[in-house]
Write a protein that holds these residues in place. Sequence first.
Motif, PDB file in Angstrom:
ATOM      1  N   GLN A  96      78.332  28.834  60.950  1.00 27.43           N
ATOM      2  CA  GLN A  96      78.081  28.333  62.299  1.00 27.43           C
ATOM      3  C   GLN A  96      77.337  27.003  62.186  1.00 27.43           C
ATOM      4  O   GLN A  96      76.324  26.905  61.502  1.00 27.43           O
ATOM      5  N   TYR A 108      74.450  29.499  54.436  1.00 29.17           N
ATOM      6  CA  TYR A 108      75.869  29.768  54.205  1.00 29.17           C
ATOM      7  C   TYR A 108      76.362  29.258  52.852  1.00 29.17           C
ATOM      8  O   TYR A 108      77.474  29.598  52.435  1.00 29.17           O
ATOM      9  N   ASP A 209      82.712  30.890  68.259  1.00 29.33           N
ATOM     10  CA  ASP A 209      83.032  31.171  66.854  1.00 29.33           C
ATOM     11  C   ASP A 209      84.028  30.177  66.272  1.00 29.33           C
ATOM     12  O   ASP A 209      84.335  30.232  65.076  1.00 29.33           O
ATOM     13  N   ARG A 212      84.043  26.549  62.833  1.00 26.55           N
ATOM     14  CA  ARG A 212      84.292  27.202  61.549  1.00 26.55           C
ATOM     15  C   ARG A 212      85.311  26.413  60.734  1.00 26.55           C
ATOM     16  O   ARG A 212      85.736  25.329  61.118  1.00 26.55           O
TER      17      ARG A 212
END
Length: 225
Positions: A96, A108, A209, A212
């Motif tokens: 994100q 991440y 979402d 990405r």
Amino acid sequence: MNNPTSNKRQHNDFFWPSYVDLMTSLFVVMLVLFVYSFKLFKDREGELKQANGELKAKAAELEQITKIRRSLEQLEGKYFRYDPRNERHELLVPVQFKAGRDEIQDAYKPALLQAGRTLRTVLKSIKTDQPVRYLVIVEGMAARYPAGDPRNAREEQTTYQLSYRRALSLLNFWKQNGLDFGQDRNIELIIGGSGFYGTGRYQGRREGDNKRFLIQVIPKIGRMQ
């Protein structure tokens, strides 16, 4: 007074040369037709052989693609999921980005590095009978604002650049950690950005979402330059 014997001889002298000429002409016509038909047959035979060879080559290529797709199933697991509707692999790392930003957050990075290593290992491990180049497309995406928000129209063009920079951030991160796909002769990595668009987007409540990456692997069979 006419001599019957003489008349008969004259008739025969006229008939047989004409008959021979007719038979000769028919023979020549039949010979020409035979040669022409034989040529058409050989031409058609050559075309059929060529078409048969092309079909065999395509069948062999299809067999290789099927084998490659089965091998790519090794990607599925912790880091990748196959999307059968869009026929591509989706990165499962729930990256994100902050709104309007392209920097990958530290939380991440370990999973993204391992995902890249998994991708490279799987592609290099696939054995095929013909030369294969893998086109790996890393697509950055961006989430839209709520419906009716004027920023959707105002920032439409800039989100293409933003989503591209997000994909570029992933490529640079991999390179900085020794994962350079450019060193692999059989892998061609392309990055792109689809902005507010692209297929397979999340809708409704999951619109957020869409900040990405998508990764698509396309095998290209044939002689590599």
